[in-house]
Enzyme design. Structure first.
Site, PDB file in Angstrom:
ATOM      1  N   THR A  84     -13.264 -18.233  -6.590  1.00 21.69           N
ATOM      2  CA  THR A  84     -14.633 -17.351  -6.735  1.00 21.69           C
ATOM      3  C   THR A  84     -15.246 -16.732  -4.831  1.00 21.69           C
ATOM      4  OG1 THR A  84     -15.010 -18.726  -8.216  1.00 21.69           O
ATOM      5  CG2 THR A  84     -16.801 -18.246  -6.752  1.00 21.69           C
ATOM      6  N   ALA A  85     -15.122 -17.462  -4.272  1.00 22.61           N
ATOM      7  CA  ALA A  85     -15.124 -17.527  -2.617  1.00 22.61           C
ATOM      8  C   ALA A  85     -14.543 -15.725  -2.006  1.00 22.61           C
ATOM      9  CB  ALA A  85     -14.941 -18.738  -1.463  1.00 22.61           C
TER      10      ALA A  85
ATOM     11  N   GLY B  66     -11.649 -21.894 -10.218  1.00 25.03           N
ATOM     12  CA  GLY B  66     -11.924 -22.582  -8.879  1.00 25.03           C
ATOM     13  C   GLY B  66     -12.855 -22.403  -7.890  1.00 25.03           C
ATOM     14  N   CYS B  67     -12.847 -23.435  -6.812  1.00 26.05           N
ATOM     15  CA  CYS B  67     -13.897 -22.867  -5.318  1.00 26.05           C
ATOM     16  C   CYS B  67     -13.226 -21.347  -4.578  1.00 26.05           C
ATOM     17  CB  CYS B  67     -14.131 -24.104  -5.074  1.00 26.05           C
ATOM     18  SG  CYS B  67     -12.732 -25.150  -4.702  1.00 26.05           S
ATOM     19  N   TYR B  68     -12.141 -22.365  -4.448  1.00 25.81           N
ATOM     20  CA  TYR B  68     -11.337 -21.021  -3.635  1.00 25.81           C
ATOM     21  C   TYR B  68     -11.574 -19.603  -3.859  1.00 25.81           C
ATOM     22  CZ  TYR B  68     -10.338 -24.622  -0.018  1.00 25.81           C
ATOM     23  OH  TYR B  68      -9.612 -26.420   0.439  1.00 25.81           O
TER      24      TYR B  68
END
Lengths: 352, 352, 352, 352
Positions: D158-159, D154-156
């Protein structure tokens, strides 16, 4: 008259942006009391479920729409419904003795054939419709004062007509040269979830839409024709701008007398709007920012003349949900009730 | 030719948005190598102090501006300076044998008196200026191919002229009816800290500026007159829109032949731009969003005809810093070098 | 008392956002009358030159800053100056009998050594400073009522302290576990033209700044220590968010008693703020949006407990220029004057 | 291998933002050829109906989803479907010999019970799921190289994970003190029309959501636990920020050794990511702006230590649709195919 001694008011179609503006404005109005909120899909919900920030001030629950109930309880009813529904509801409410202010297009047209052509719905309420007054106080104040039924103008027509009216009324321009390039924030599209109004789509973008066929065109033309004394067609183009609120109409027209200069026109505009507390003509060389009007019922107008081309350029800025919608409706109601036009309406933006 | 076998390129005035666009574009260009960055107040600073996100890719330090040094090191020089400085620098660089692309207004005018009148600076470099070519490839491709000095167009003129040119070239409209209502993101104002460009001021607002007197007007008129074959005055109004990048020019003009329909015009435009890979004529009924062009060298054009008013409405959308500035400069350079016009330039936006 | 029967008020440093908020708020306050605007670089200019949208309502011209003149004319003075200037001016105004409300950091610290360490300016006005009260009414109402000099809190401390105070006051959390992740619109940076606050830079971006060393940290810690009864260090990180107004503070802390649930905390918060009309504790499961507070003096607080980690998460939202600055200053003044805390302050946002 | 000599690729679920990013990225990839687009509600439509700006480059029509057809035509398939659908489709495609990259949550969990608990869907494909590799190349590069099925993060996560991994892997912090305060642009919500994602609602606002229960939490914890060597719970809070793209994760944790300084940590991070071309560790004192990463596959990481509190603060910025979604998927595919990790991916943002 309610127990509070204030006039009891109802809103039908309370869940959208028009509804919530009215609810908000009514909190500050000294003579009005909100007693009814009606809706269909939202019936049964506390209003604060839709708008939690109002929870500590607005305790009402949205009720099913029943004209009898509304008529019994309210002296004044605002209809904030999709086009084509108010014309079923308004006659019943008028019969019950209510004053009705319709925010949709249903009662904006003196000629219902125009409505039918642009909105694609047949109308059988000619007699009621013929009593409706177009709710732009700066032009039709006298008639609004007497009205029981007001068809409140669209947001684009308000900005456009306040900008162009003095030119047409005084015969200063050649009407068929008029071009209105209008730009609106996305709240004009309402609270419906549409893909093109998503922040991810609409932010950082800009585009025209409904070019040469936006439904506000005939409304603008009706009033322009009225002012000019003959049928006028205008070029109207709406654009969607990445901001929440605000409309700017940039209006171009060719002057009949190319000798007129900017300050002449400013003087003419100031005279035209002398008794209109909600219109501010800006000083020479100042052009309006839509932000100046946000959260107020004001219309700011800036004027320029291009001596090279003999055109006048008028810029007219409003808050599309206030002077362009709910604020203007309250302004009309103030007139209908015999009150000061400015009563209870916000007069100054918070900046920035 | 550098060791890399690529053409060595310098940028004078690297710290602004034009500069950083060029730096960015040069990273992807297969035939060009950035070897010099020049600036005044920023001289001595690593470029990555100004733009930290480029630190891992651009190791150059900004150097003082010395035409001799630049001329020795670079085959091609982009001048990205405030108006009125390039005309001192370009002659020196041309003498050293450089190809020069100027992003300012200095070399955009065939008649320097027009420049002097609108920009308030006297010019004594008539002979050099007379060799400059206006860098709009879609109109002046043949001359750009031969040029040593290109005056790259302003952002508004690029959007406006790509939109209006077919109409004027083919004599389809009455030129003096042309109204160009243009809207730009705030990056067009550059990287200078001005109060009105602060997010706190510019966001959630919209306004016109420099009405009837924006300096891009004579530039647009020069080309329009060239196309029409006689002097043409246009009405040009710029607006500031709350977004970073993008220009939309909405262009109105009265058709000579009111029988022309939308599809006729689309056909004419497609033919006009047949050999122009950076111009996309949109299908019937589709209007451009500025977002579609972001980060690309593309111009999207949508066309509408209003049979009621006999006007054509053309909407032209570009990225003001790409096709409106740095991208177009590289496009011109590609032509000057005899390469494909599209070489090394971004062809598709990331959406949304 | 002025001729109007209202208390005459002056603003020193009127040109910035703090100034214009105060000017705006004073237009609606029934007991206050704006009689003086002072500035340095803007002295001599009509206020409406800086803010044209106010031209029809505010006729004052900005005057040079002369404490004698101000003291003669005003009963109350708001100082809206850069840090380090109020401490020169306030003693003179107090001597003249004015009530002084300082919007800068100069009078926020009970221990001037803390000020000197974080703001890098020596102070010699210990005796005056010791009379100053920290202007957060929800915590120091009783002392504000008695004060002649109020040091109004910073925007971040207001949001942070309203969110965290009940936890510390009641000993519900382990103080050293407190992390405050705060996010602000860019108007918090003031009306100065800085590159990083340009729309072109700040829009579509998000970043932290002054991590581990923002000057609002000691202000937060001073009050937290006061509440906890011993010295508390907090982790405070500010972020810049692409919007004009609004602050959200997301506060994390470990509960001493992991058996506490969300509704327990909501009950505790409601009790803590029972007499605080400007703080709204949201219902279970509702978290605040900064937009709800825009243009109002409200603070919305949402509370969550994570039973997995035994942490409480508090979200506190305000308008940084209202409850975070000018609105709170008026709230303090209301208390100093013996009026209702809510007098003349906006109580409901326009949404959306 | 297609006629072009490039690997034929299909995308199932092409209409959303994940789909259009992949389509866009594939246009620039030298070794991949897009041959199939599949969708349900959009089947039968030309892709350019959904995204008109791509009309001149992407001629494909969206086809019904038929695994047999897809398997015959494609060597590689990206699944960009809502959670809970990929697990029906992936086994069929794997059987047909395709490499499969799933952008949903279906194949992110090594323990399907965790998936079932958080996503509320039972799973019966344990054997296939056990072959899936978590597609975060910076941590699992070796396993991705060998994989046929990749569950893209997911995007969160990854960061968050790129920011926190070095701390946990090296045992530098106390894991249970980790707080991740994450902020995302609204495109993370997808192209579905939801009221809260409208520009009119989301612009000029900021709020947390799904506090203490966002579905990306277990995904973050799975990897953190893997790195720490024991079960780790993290505090994760997502916020919606008024911008289109970008995620910033601000990560707080208490250092085991309070003597560590900022530069120590920067050195450790640089070493950790030495072979990771898509992660950029920023110089001392520089913090990332999300804008720097827009339109690229980069992750920018800034590091700060607060000696007063003995905490490390890590800021990690990505483009949520690129490194946070489609870009990372291509990065994984590059590894699966034995190509350079950076092949065909955008490496530098256009700024501003």
């Amino acid at each position: 008259m309610g127990e509070s001694g204030r006039v009891p008011v109802g809103i039908v179609g309370a869940s959208g942006y028009g509804g919530v503006q009215l609810v908000r404005l009514l909190q500050d109005h000294p003579n009005l009391e909100l007693v009814y909120l009606g809706g269909e899909s939202s019936a049964g919900k506390p209003f604060s479920d839709l708008y939690p920030h109002l929870g500590h001030r607005v305790g009402l629950t949205i009720e099913p729409i029943n004209p009898d109930v509304i008529g019994d309880r309210c002296e004044v009813v605002f209809l904030s419904l999709p086009n084509g529904l108010a014309c079923d509801m308004a006659p019943l409410l008028l019969e019950k003795g209510c004053k009705v202010l319709d925010l949709s297009a249903d009662y904006r047209f003196s000629n219902l054939e125009v409505y039918e052509a642009w909105y694609g719905r047949e109308r059988t309420d000619q007699s009621v419709a013929s009593t409706a007054v177009y709710g732009l106080p700066e032009l039709y104040r006298d008639r609004i004062v007497e009205a029981q039924l007001v068809g409140c103008p669209g947001c684009y027509p308000t900005a456009s007509l306040l900008g162009i009216s003095p030119l047409l009324k005084q015969g200063l321009v050649i009407p068929e040269t008029a071009v209105i390039d209008a730009k609106s924030g996305t709240s004009g599209g309402g609270r419906q979830a549409k893909t093109n109004l998503l922040l991810a789509e609409a932010d950082q973008s800009l585009g025209a839409y409904n070019v040469a066929r936006h439904r506000h065109t005939p409304e603008i033309e009706q009033v322009c024709s009225d002012l000019a004394g003959h049928e006028v067609l205008v070029q109207f183009t709406p654009h969607l701008v990445p901001m929440v609120r605000g409309i700017l109409a940039t209006i171009y027209a060719t002057l009949r007398d190319p000798g007129l200069v900017r300050d002449d026109l400013i003087t003419i505009y100031q005279a035209f709007y002398r008794s209109s507390p909600w219109v501010r003509i800006l000083p020479s060389g100042t052009y309006p920012q839509t932000k100046w009007a946000l959260g107020t019922n004001l219309c700011y107008i800036g004027i320029e003349v291009d001596p090279r081309t003999a055109r006048v350029i008028v810029m007219s800025a409003i808050d599309n949900l206030m002077k362009g919608q709910a604020g203007q409706a309250i302004q009309c109601l103030n007139l209908m009730m015999g009150w000061e036009e400015t009563l209870g309406l916000p007069r100054l933006s918070f900046y920035p």
